[in-house]
Design a protein around this motif. Structure first.
Motif, PDB file in Angstrom:
ATOM      1  N   ARG A  80       0.982  -1.114   0.045  1.00  0.00           N
ATOM      2  CA  ARG A  80      -0.105  -0.010   0.038  1.00  0.00           C
ATOM      3  C   ARG A  80       0.700   1.204  -0.137  1.00  0.00           C
ATOM      4  N   GLU A  81       0.660   2.251  -0.874  1.00  0.00           N
ATOM      5  CA  GLU A  81       1.511   3.387  -1.143  1.00  0.00           C
ATOM      6  C   GLU A  81       1.395   4.122   0.522  1.00  0.00           C
ATOM      7  N   ILE A  82       0.511   4.188   1.238  1.00  0.00           N
ATOM      8  CA  ILE A  82       0.563   4.758   2.183  1.00  0.00           C
ATOM      9  C   ILE A  82       1.273   4.335   3.363  1.00  0.00           C
ATOM     10  N   ALA A  83       1.828   3.005   3.135  1.00  0.00           N
ATOM     11  CA  ALA A  83       3.110   2.592   3.990  1.00  0.00           C
ATOM     12  C   ALA A  83       4.214   3.193   3.602  1.00  0.00           C
ATOM     13  N   LEU A  84       4.536   3.903   2.526  1.00  0.00           N
ATOM     14  CA  LEU A  84       5.708   4.064   1.863  1.00  0.00           C
ATOM     15  C   LEU A  84       5.994   5.631   2.026  1.00  0.00           C
ATOM     16  N   VAL A  85       7.616   6.026   2.299  1.00  0.00           N
ATOM     17  CA  VAL A  85       7.760   7.366   2.447  1.00  0.00           C
ATOM     18  C   VAL A  85       8.915   7.600   1.719  1.00  0.00           C
ATOM     19  N   PRO A  86       9.239   8.565   1.319  1.00  0.00           N
ATOM     20  CA  PRO A  86      10.427   9.205   0.675  1.00  0.00           C
ATOM     21  C   PRO A  86      11.863   8.995   1.409  1.00  0.00           C
ATOM     22  N   VAL A  87      12.859   8.323   0.527  1.00  0.00           N
ATOM     23  CA  VAL A  87      14.163   8.241   1.347  1.00  0.00           C
ATOM     24  C   VAL A  87      15.204   9.414   1.200  1.00  0.00           C
ATOM     25  N   ASP A  88      14.901  10.218   0.278  1.00  0.00           N
ATOM     26  CA  ASP A  88      15.889  11.255  -0.055  1.00  0.00           C
ATOM     27  C   ASP A  88      15.099  12.555  -0.511  1.00  0.00           C
ATOM     28  N   GLU A  89      15.320  13.592   0.196  1.00  0.00           N
ATOM     29  CA  GLU A  89      14.543  14.817  -0.337  1.00  0.00           C
ATOM     30  C   GLU A  89      15.163  15.378  -1.443  1.00  0.00           C
ATOM     31  N   LYS A  90      16.180  14.814  -1.967  1.00  0.00           N
ATOM     32  CA  LYS A  90      16.713  15.081  -3.451  1.00  0.00           C
ATOM     33  C   LYS A  90      15.887  14.449  -4.474  1.00  0.00           C
TER      34      LYS A  90
END
Length: 251
Positions: A30-40
């Motif tokens: 589920r995409e809700i369980a995902l977060v960005p790993v790098d602000e770049k």
């Protein structure tokens, strides 16, 4: 003593699931369980725990400006597009070596990440991540944070994927340390653990005064799988994406 009760579908989730050409991902992340790993590169997503530990690993080696995330989680439709584009641009042989079939890519799990040394003109399919400098320091520390280089040189006949120095997979500690020490791919590690049956002969790993027992439990076909765990022990269970569970007990 406490008893864990696991449904058959639970074999298709967890940080140790094996996804490859023979074992497609069964449970969509589920995409809700995902977060960005790098602000770049905010489009490079991972499962929350693996993203947090990747961030900590990069901080540990002081590489915030020197290592960048290229590609993390991919939907099946994105993998299909990448596969078709590569077939058109690079041909069948290259694509079969470097691009997993849609549905069979580790990138679908949210546990895999392609990394690159931060330089101009990064190649999306084969980013540069050499074995020296900051990338070497990253590799030295990776297993402490639960990561392994997933497709090592010389193991192509096992993984079905060409050597990819840039592709890292979160499996969790101590599994990452064992795989690194024994030079095992995830395929080999799964096979190794089937010899260590839950409740009978767990594999024992010692670290920092802790005893960690790792074992395999075959899933029941028509009922809940029950696993007994001692009170006070910390227990983690992951499916293997095929037929059972990998049980990790910290004592």
């Amino acid at each position: 003593m406490k008893t864990l009760e696991l449904s058959r579908n639970a074999i298709y989730s967890g940080s140790l699931i094996l996804v490859n050409g023979k074992n497609p991902l069964r449970e969509a992340v589920r995409e809700i369980a995902l977060v960005p790993v790098d602000e770049k590169n905010p489009s490079a997503l991972m499962e929350r725990q693996s993203a947090r530990l990747l961030y900590s690993l990069i901080e540990e080696v002081r590489a915030r400006e020197r290592i960048v995330a290229v590609s993390g989680w991919r939907s099946k439709s994105e993998q299909t597009r990448i596969y078709k584009d590569s077939m058109a641009e690079n041909g069948r042989d290259f694509t079969k070596k470097h691009i997993a079939l849609p549905g069979c890519s580790e990138h679908h799990t949210g546990l895999a990440i392609d990394l690159a040394e931060n330089k101009p003109d990064i190649d999306f399919i084969r980013p540069e991540f050499p074995y020296n400098g900051i990338c070497h320091r990253f590799r030295e520390k990776a297993s402490n944070f639960g990561f392994v280089e997933r497709y090592p040189e010389g193991k192509e006949y096992i993984t079905g994927i060409a050597w990819e120095p840039w592709h890292f997979r979160y499996v969790g500690f101590p599994h990452s340390a064992i795989m690194q020490q024994q030079k095992m791919t995830l395929e080999e590690y799964h096979l190794f653990l089937t010899e260590h049956v839950c409740g009978t002969n767990p594999f024992v790993y010692q670290t920092n005064g802790r005893r960690i027992e790792i074992s395999f439990q075959l899933a029941e076909k028509n009922s809940l799988t029950k696993i007994d765990v001692d009170d006070g022990a910390l227990c983690f269970v992951s499916g293997n994406n095929t037929d059972g569970f990998i049980v990790t007990v910290w004592r």
